[in-house]
Design a protein around this motif. Structure first.
Motif: not given
Length: 122
Positions: A7-14
């Motif tokens: 768990s813990g994935g997602g969409l983030v910025q550089a």
């Protein structure tokens, strides 16, 4: 056998950070080497980091050194991957795995989770 759930994935910025978790169940977790791997479509599964069962020794792929940290909490039967300074090229499906050999080869690991997606936008 060890059952693993990431768990813990997602969409983030550089430049952002994420912490992945891998919850393990099964009697052999405490004796298992734990590894993190990642994979993108059309490519082979790539080693990210590993941690030994007893001493807590760690090892990282060169491109992750200094940015990623693997750790384990035996009381919680959980392995973590702290990822800092994320780059678009870190985008992948991240898997945790359990094995008995302290290696970087995916084929040496016995039990695998289903993976958690990490997407880093530029």
């Amino acid at each position: 056998q060890v059952q693993l759930v990431e768990s813990g994935g997602g969409l983030v910025q550089a430049g952002d950070s994420l912490r992945l978790s891998c919850a393990a169940s099964g009697r052999t977790f405490s004796r298992s080497v734990m590894g993190w791997f990642r994979q993108t479509p059309g490519k082979e599964r790539e080693f990210v980091a590993r941690i030994s069962a007893s001493s807590g020794s760690t090892y990282y792929a060169d491109s992750m050194k200094g940015r990623f940290t693997i750790s384990r909490d035996s009381a919680k039967n959980t392995v973590y991957l702290q990822m800092n300074s994320l780059k678009p090229e870190d985008t992948a499906l991240y898997y945790c795995a359990a094995g008995v050999k302290y290696t970087s080869r995916p084929t040496d690991y016995i039990d695998w989770g289903q993976g958690t997606q990490v997407t880093v936008s530029s």
